[in-house]
Design a protein around this motif. Structure first.
Motif, mmCIF file in Angstrom:
data_model
loop_
_atom_site.group_PDB
_atom_site.id
_atom_site.type_symbol
_atom_site.label_atom_id
_atom_site.label_comp_id
_atom_site.label_asym_id
_atom_site.label_seq_id
_atom_site.Cartn_x
_atom_site.Cartn_y
_atom_site.Cartn_z
ATOM 1 N N ASP A 119 -1.350 15.923 0.452
ATOM 2 C CA ASP A 119 -1.186 15.192 -0.827
ATOM 3 C C ASP A 119 -1.012 13.747 -0.544
ATOM 4 O OD1 ASP A 119 -1.248 14.444 -3.512
ATOM 5 O OD2 ASP A 119 0.807 15.386 -3.739
ATOM 6 N N PHE A 120 -2.301 13.141 -0.290
ATOM 7 C CA PHE A 120 -2.162 11.680 0.282
ATOM 8 C C PHE A 120 -1.711 10.698 -1.005
ATOM 9 C CE2 PHE A 120 -6.510 12.562 -0.303
ATOM 10 C CZ PHE A 120 -7.002 11.595 -1.180
ATOM 11 N N GLU A 121 -2.107 11.073 -2.044
ATOM 12 C CA GLU A 121 -1.768 10.324 -3.286
ATOM 13 C C GLU A 121 -0.253 10.024 -3.492
ATOM 14 O OE1 GLU A 121 -3.487 8.492 -5.068
ATOM 15 O OE2 GLU A 121 -5.765 9.167 -4.374
ATOM 16 N N THR A 122 0.497 10.923 -3.108
ATOM 17 C CA THR A 122 1.848 10.617 -2.998
ATOM 18 C C THR A 122 2.392 9.849 -2.252
ATOM 19 O OG1 THR A 122 1.921 13.342 -3.475
ATOM 20 C CG2 THR A 122 4.100 12.158 -2.941
ATOM 21 N N ILE A 123 1.957 10.049 -1.010
ATOM 22 C CA ILE A 123 2.030 9.200 0.102
ATOM 23 C C ILE A 123 1.724 7.634 -0.256
ATOM 24 C CG2 ILE A 123 1.811 8.384 2.343
ATOM 25 C CD1 ILE A 123 1.588 11.544 3.184
ATOM 26 N N LEU A 124 0.574 7.741 -0.754
ATOM 27 C CA LEU A 124 -0.043 6.192 -1.076
ATOM 28 C C LEU A 124 0.840 5.447 -1.951
ATOM 29 C CD1 LEU A 124 -3.823 6.519 -1.015
ATOM 30 C CD2 LEU A 124 -2.263 5.472 0.636
ATOM 31 N N PHE A 125 1.228 6.306 -3.017
ATOM 32 C CA PHE A 125 2.010 5.579 -4.264
ATOM 33 C C PHE A 125 3.622 5.523 -3.741
ATOM 34 C CE2 PHE A 125 4.862 6.144 -7.835
ATOM 35 C CZ PHE A 125 4.308 5.094 -8.650
ATOM 36 N N ALA A 126 3.917 6.326 -2.785
ATOM 37 C CA ALA A 126 5.540 6.009 -2.431
ATOM 38 C C ALA A 126 5.523 4.702 -1.722
ATOM 39 C CB ALA A 126 5.946 7.114 -1.527
ATOM 40 N N GLU A 127 4.553 4.596 -0.513
ATOM 41 C CA GLU A 127 4.294 3.379 0.044
ATOM 42 C C GLU A 127 4.057 2.091 -0.818
ATOM 43 O OE1 GLU A 127 4.562 1.815 3.614
ATOM 44 O OE2 GLU A 127 4.923 3.726 2.899
ATOM 45 N N LEU A 128 3.362 2.130 -1.974
ATOM 46 C CA LEU A 128 2.998 1.039 -2.960
ATOM 47 C C LEU A 128 4.165 0.689 -3.460
ATOM 48 C CD1 LEU A 128 0.861 -0.840 -3.914
ATOM 49 C CD2 LEU A 128 0.575 0.792 -6.030
ATOM 50 N N LYS A 129 5.054 1.790 -3.946
ATOM 51 C CA LYS A 129 6.634 1.393 -4.442
ATOM 52 C C LYS A 129 7.360 0.736 -3.463
ATOM 53 C CE LYS A 129 9.306 4.005 -7.678
ATOM 54 N NZ LYS A 129 9.689 5.124 -8.055
ATOM 55 N N ILE B 244 3.623 -14.253 0.392
ATOM 56 C CA ILE B 244 4.342 -13.240 -0.185
ATOM 57 C C ILE B 244 3.248 -12.290 -1.148
ATOM 58 C CG2 ILE B 244 5.874 -12.214 -2.073
ATOM 59 C CD1 ILE B 244 7.818 -14.453 -0.827
ATOM 60 N N PHE B 245 2.528 -13.216 -2.060
ATOM 61 C CA PHE B 245 1.440 -12.747 -2.898
ATOM 62 C C PHE B 245 0.270 -11.948 -1.824
ATOM 63 C CE2 PHE B 245 -2.784 -13.726 -5.100
ATOM 64 C CZ PHE B 245 -2.205 -13.257 -6.349
ATOM 65 N N ALA B 246 0.127 -12.937 -0.831
ATOM 66 C CA ALA B 246 -0.910 -12.278 0.085
ATOM 67 C C ALA B 246 -0.727 -11.009 0.825
ATOM 68 C CB ALA B 246 -1.338 -13.397 1.128
ATOM 69 N N TYR B 247 0.503 -10.842 1.102
ATOM 70 C CA TYR B 247 1.040 -9.673 1.555
ATOM 71 C C TYR B 247 0.623 -8.358 0.848
ATOM 72 C CZ TYR B 247 3.817 -5.857 3.685
ATOM 73 O OH TYR B 247 4.360 -4.662 4.103
ATOM 74 N N LEU B 248 1.262 -8.692 -0.448
ATOM 75 C CA LEU B 248 1.111 -7.595 -1.354
ATOM 76 C C LEU B 248 -0.363 -7.119 -1.686
ATOM 77 C CD1 LEU B 248 3.918 -8.131 -4.082
ATOM 78 C CD2 LEU B 248 3.628 -6.222 -2.656
ATOM 79 N N LEU B 249 -1.252 -8.123 -1.793
ATOM 80 C CA LEU B 249 -2.930 -8.148 -1.757
ATOM 81 C C LEU B 249 -3.288 -7.181 -0.606
ATOM 82 C CD1 LEU B 249 -4.408 -11.263 -3.225
ATOM 83 C CD2 LEU B 249 -4.173 -8.697 -4.353
ATOM 84 N N ALA B 250 -2.744 -7.625 0.683
ATOM 85 C CA ALA B 250 -3.108 -7.000 1.758
ATOM 86 C C ALA B 250 -2.832 -5.518 1.715
ATOM 87 C CB ALA B 250 -2.654 -7.772 3.119
ATOM 88 N N LYS B 251 -1.560 -5.254 1.263
ATOM 89 C CA LYS B 251 -1.245 -3.783 1.211
ATOM 90 C C LYS B 251 -2.117 -3.135 0.277
ATOM 91 C CE LYS B 251 1.778 -1.079 2.620
ATOM 92 N NZ LYS B 251 2.325 -1.001 4.178
ATOM 93 N N GLU B 252 -2.351 -3.626 -0.929
ATOM 94 C CA GLU B 252 -3.252 -3.165 -1.751
ATOM 95 C C GLU B 252 -4.672 -2.851 -1.240
ATOM 96 O OE1 GLU B 252 -1.611 -3.704 -6.259
ATOM 97 O OE2 GLU B 252 -3.316 -5.122 -5.535
ATOM 98 N N THR B 253 -5.238 -3.527 -0.432
ATOM 99 C CA THR B 253 -6.431 -3.530 -0.068
ATOM 100 C C THR B 253 -6.273 -2.469 1.080
ATOM 101 O OG1 THR B 253 -6.722 -5.858 -0.078
ATOM 102 C CG2 THR B 253 -8.493 -4.681 1.228
ATOM 103 N N GLU B 254 -5.325 -2.504 1.772
ATOM 104 C CA GLU B 254 -5.003 -1.418 2.793
ATOM 105 C C GLU B 254 -5.070 -0.106 2.404
ATOM 106 O OE1 GLU B 254 -2.158 -2.192 6.065
ATOM 107 O OE2 GLU B 254 -1.238 -0.337 5.043
ATOM 108 N N MET B 255 -4.495 0.102 1.266
ATOM 109 C CA MET B 255 -4.270 1.507 0.413
ATOM 110 C C MET B 255 -5.681 1.734 -0.141
ATOM 111 S SD MET B 255 -0.765 1.573 -1.447
ATOM 112 C CE MET B 255 0.554 0.816 -0.321
ATOM 113 N N LYS B 256 -6.517 0.744 -0.683
ATOM 114 C CA LYS B 256 -7.842 1.038 -1.061
ATOM 115 C C LYS B 256 -8.655 1.672 0.203
ATOM 116 C CE LYS B 256 -9.962 -1.459 -4.398
ATOM 117 N NZ LYS B 256 -10.558 -2.854 -4.897
#
Lengths: 211, 333
Positions: free
Chosen positions: B59-69, B294-306
């Motif tokens: 159930d990868f969605e759980t992991i992705l969400f936890a990681e985002l959080k 900091i902003f870039a890191y979060l965006l990078a993380k979001e792209t990675e999750m995408k």
């Protein structure tokens, strides 16, 4: 085959003769009905096959688009964007008579007829455009899906009716008619027999008197 | 905002950046034969710490969400100014707001659709709305709620809930960015608005909606004037490409439009858009004092999750690796 349990009288004979007449006529009629049902059934089954293949192909396409959309956004966001539909669709149901079988006729009614864009209930800025494709495809598929439902149900109903008719035809052909024929034969023989015995008895009596 | 306040935060972010998934790991994930294999590879990475939350297999969605959080929490800790992180939380706030308003209007329960990583306490806002007392709600959000509810009363059109909130989200986003006064942020937001507007222009044409609707859904405050989109409404795709040839975002936009013209699909358009934005934000790598990393890191993380989501959804649907590779976004590192 068994003869019916009746008294071998002239009265019964004429009654059975009448019954046999009706049974034969009924058999012929039912046979005709069965043939016609069969013909209609084959046409419907062909249409059903075509439709099912088409619908399955289109749905597959649509699901593929949905999957593409779901790959680029969180599932919660995807569900949110389609949680409040703009358009409402109702189905009008009526029925049609095919050889004595009532088959359904479905008709889709869109509330916002003519407004092509009314199927998209979300804004453009936060949703991937694949969602548009998925929904447009689904929208195209729905009328066909409805027709498929209609045809498939008609096929089921016709199949039931064909089975019922075939049972009746067979019962008449292999049971009722032979039974009747045999009983009639039996009564006729019985009557002939008793006629012959009466004649013999009369000849015997006459012989005694003459002596 | 004093740029020097961010010195330590930037250093910590640089360390975290090293933990982002590398190109090699993503390649390995793409080539993994099955979902199980992919999950095993993912477990070896930074995402491994969230695997304990799994209740059911894969159930990868759980992991992705936890990681985002988790990423948001770390950045809250790293960033000396909460407004940078909140800027990226805003998207989820507006998502929650959409869910909330639809919930209220339809009188249904959509609690499974909330994403609890926004800044607002959505339950509290719900009570405020139900009690018709919005005084304690943040002013832009209050304005948004009032606008949506009044508009719905008149038009009864659920699509407008999405449209209005999308628009207000972008403006709210811009407002925060303008307060931060970082040229990179402003450029990012304007490029995003322009891209969205071009996409909207084509989508509206495809949806066979009219010009009035386009005017309604276009976002203002981008680099390209709203008028220009309205003028292009009746143009062919070739003409549209010519119209926007000299814009600032042309480097990303023209290939995006070309690929749309060839395939008649948006697949590559959205990829080009994401790539352009991530290239833009890579500028932050050369900034050592300020909020940008900091902003870039979060965006990078979001792209990675995408990217991860594309890979994992494809694995679940048994899509061949070369198809997946085609859809991958460029990563920040």
């Amino acid at each position: 085959m068994a003869k019916l349990n009746v008294n071998p009288t002239r009265m019964e004979l004429s009654k059975l003769n009448k019954q046999l007449g009706i049974a034969t006529r009924g058999h012929k009629l039912l046979k005709d009905k069965q043939d016609e049902l069969m013909r209609q059934f084959i046409v419907l089954i062909k249409r059903n096959r075509e439709l099912r293949m088409e619908v399955e192909k289109e749905l597959e396409q649509s699901f593929k688009n949905f999957f593409l959309a779901s790959a680029t956004m969180a599932p919660e966001m995807l569900e949110e964007s389609i949680s409040f539909p703009k358009e409402s669709i109702s189905v009008h149901l009526s029925r049609k008579n095919v050889m004595g079988v009532h088959v359904p006729v479905m008709e889709m009614k869109r509330k916002m007829e003519g407004d092509e864009g009314s199927i998209y209930p979300y804004g453009c800025a936060q949703t991937p455009s694949e969602l548009d494709d998925a929904i447009a495809k689904l929208n195209e598929t729905i009328p066909k899906l409805l027709e498929l439902a209609e045809v498939e149900k008609a096929c089921q109903l016709l199949a039931d009716e064909i089975e019922k008719t075939r049972r009746r035809v067979n019962a008449l052909e292999y049971r009722t008619i032979p039974d009747l024929e045999e009983t009639i034969k039996y009564i006729r023989m019985k009557l002939d027999e008793s006629e012959r015995s009466t004649i013999t008895r009369l000849m015997k009596v006459k012989d005694i008197i003459d002596r | 905002m004093d740029r020097l306040d961010f010195t330590q935060g930037v250093v910590r972010t640089r360390v975290l950046e090293k933990k982002l998934l590398t190109f090699g790991t993503l390649e390995r994930l793409i080539d993994a034969g099955t979902m199980d294999e992919a999950m095993k590879i993912l477990k070896e990475t930074d995402y491994g710490s969230s695997f304990s939350l799994l209740t059911e297999n894969n159930d990868f969605e759980t992991i992705l969400f936890a990681e985002l959080k988790r990423s948001f929490q770390i950045m809250d800790d790293v960033s000396p100014d909460s407004s940078i992180v909140n800027l990226l939380r805003l998207k989820y706030d507006y998502h929650n707001l959409k869910v909330l308003l639809k919930e209220i209007i339809l009188d249904k329960d959509f609690s499974h659709l909330y994403l609890p990583i926004g800044t607002m306490d959505i339950k509290q806002i719900k009570t405020f709305i139900l009690n018709e007392n919005l005084q304690d709600v943040d002013p832009p959000v209050r304005a948004a709620i009032v606008e949506v509810l009044t508009d719905y009363k008149i038009t009864r059109d659920p699509q407008r809930i999405g449209i209005i909130l999308d628009r207000l989200y972008i403006y709210h986003f811009l407002k925060i960015i303008e307060a931060i006064k970082s040229p990179l942020f402003i450029e990012y937001a304007k490029a995003m608005i322009d891209f969205i507007n071009v996409r909207t222009l084509i989508r509206v044409k495809r949806q066979k909606k009219d010009r009035k609707f386009l005017e309604e859904v276009l976002l203002s405050k981008g680099n390209i004037e709203k008028e220009k989109f309205l003028h292009s409404f009746t143009d062919s795709i070739d003409q549209i490409i010519r119209n926007f040839r000299n814009e600032k975002i042309a480097k990303g936009l023209i290939p995006a439009l070309q690929s749309y013209k060839e395939t008649n699909r948006f697949e590559d358009f959205e990829k080009e858009m994401d790539n352009y934005l991530i290239k833009l934000i890579r500028e932050a790598k050369h900034i050592h004092f300020g909020p940008e990393p900091i902003f870039a890191y979060l965006l990078a993380k979001e792209t990675e999750m995408k990217n991860l989501r594309i890979i994992l959804v494809s694995k679940a649907n048994e899509i061949p690796p070369q198809m997946v590779r085609k859809r991958m976004r460029e990563s920040y590192v």
